[in-house]
Design a protein around this motif. Structure first.
Motif, PDB file in Angstrom:
ATOM      1  N   MET A  38     -29.758  24.973 -43.621  1.00  0.00           N
ATOM      2  CA  MET A  38     -29.472  23.550 -43.799  1.00  0.00           C
ATOM      3  C   MET A  38     -28.555  23.309 -44.993  1.00  0.00           C
ATOM      4  N   THR A  39     -28.596  24.188 -45.982  1.00  0.00           N
ATOM      5  CA  THR A  39     -27.724  24.048 -47.147  1.00  0.00           C
ATOM      6  C   THR A  39     -26.398  24.768 -46.936  1.00  0.00           C
ATOM      7  N   ALA A  40     -26.205  25.334 -45.739  1.00  0.00           N
ATOM      8  CA  ALA A  40     -24.981  26.073 -45.375  1.00  0.00           C
ATOM      9  C   ALA A  40     -24.822  27.352 -46.183  1.00  0.00           C
ATOM     10  N   ASP A  41     -25.922  27.882 -46.680  1.00  0.00           N
ATOM     11  CA  ASP A  41     -25.885  29.170 -47.373  1.00  0.00           C
ATOM     12  C   ASP A  41     -26.220  30.249 -46.344  1.00  0.00           C
ATOM     13  N   TRP A  42     -25.258  30.530 -45.482  1.00  0.00           N
ATOM     14  CA  TRP A  42     -25.481  31.412 -44.352  1.00  0.00           C
ATOM     15  C   TRP A  42     -25.779  32.841 -44.775  1.00  0.00           C
ATOM     16  N   ASP A  43     -25.170  33.305 -45.862  1.00  0.00           N
ATOM     17  CA  ASP A  43     -25.404  34.686 -46.297  1.00  0.00           C
ATOM     18  C   ASP A  43     -26.878  34.910 -46.628  1.00  0.00           C
ATOM     19  N   GLN A  44     -27.428  34.009 -47.434  1.00  0.00           N
ATOM     20  CA  GLN A  44     -28.837  34.154 -47.788  1.00  0.00           C
ATOM     21  C   GLN A  44     -29.757  33.864 -46.599  1.00  0.00           C
ATOM     22  N   ALA A  45     -29.352  32.938 -45.742  1.00  0.00           N
ATOM     23  CA  ALA A  45     -30.156  32.639 -44.551  1.00  0.00           C
ATOM     24  C   ALA A  45     -30.239  33.873 -43.660  1.00  0.00           C
ATOM     25  N   LEU A  46     -29.110  34.552 -43.481  1.00  0.00           N
ATOM     26  CA  LEU A  46     -29.108  35.774 -42.670  1.00  0.00           C
ATOM     27  C   LEU A  46     -29.883  36.896 -43.347  1.00  0.00           C
ATOM     28  N   GLU A  47     -29.837  36.922 -44.662  1.00  0.00           N
ATOM     29  CA  GLU A  47     -30.621  37.918 -45.398  1.00  0.00           C
ATOM     30  C   GLU A  47     -32.116  37.678 -45.186  1.00  0.00           C
TER      31      GLU A  47
END
Length: 179
Positions: free
Chosen positions: A43-52
């Motif tokens: 939701m915060t568009a922090d895709w790298d950490q979301a994928l992690e």
């Protein structure tokens, strides 16, 4: 967890992540906290950490539905890698069939989301229409599943099948405005 959900509802993402991180540190075995963290990061568009976070989920539980959904969503919406998304979607379907075989609304929600993002990619639409077909077979009296199946046929260019399916949906429930 409750505090994090309230903060998410208020769109206070940083505070929600702090609350979720506290839960994860104190109870690293508690997968729902990691799932919520991945969703909040998305939701915060922090895709790298979301994928992690999704990767951590899949290390602990290889067929985690939410992690697979997040991966397919990322591949379709951020990277436009439809072939890779189709492979991940197959994994998601297998996980749904194994873990949630009777949760038709979850399967329908996944099929709708990914078919809309697929950009008429044949492989993805084939998978999503199979998901919806399975829902209609399990609950043939539900017009909403038939309506979605008709829409899936329409996106694939099978207009005759779409028309027949829409007629079936109307016959099942004439009061449903979606049909």
């Amino acid at each position: 967890m409750g505090k994090a959900k309230v903060l998410e509802g208020k769109r206070q993402w940083a505070q929600a992540l702090d609350a979720l991180n506290k839960v994860i540190v104190m109870h690293d075995w508690f997968l729902p906290a990691l799932i919520e963290k991945a969703k909040t990061l998305m939701m915060t568009a922090d895709w790298d950490q979301a994928l992690e976070a999704a990767g951590r989920l899949q290390q602990q539980e290889s067929n985690n539905i939410e992690a697979l959904r997040l991966n397919v969503l990322f591949l379709l919406s951020r990277e436009s890698r439809c072939d890779a998304a189709a492979e991940r979607l197959q994994e998601l379907v297998a996980a749904l069939n194994q873990l949630e075989p009777r949760n038709h609304d979850l399967a329908m929600s996944c099929a709708q989301l990914f078919s809309r993002l697929a950009g008429r990619h044949k492989a993805i639409l084939s998978i999503t229409s199979q998901m919806v077909k399975r829902c209609t077979d399990a609950a043939p009296d539900q017009a909403k599943y038939l309506t979605e199946l008709g829409y899936q046929f329409m996106m694939q260019g099978a207009l005759t099948q779409a028309e027949q399916t829409f007629h079936l949906a109307v016959a099942k429930d004439e009061t449903d405005v979606r049909t």
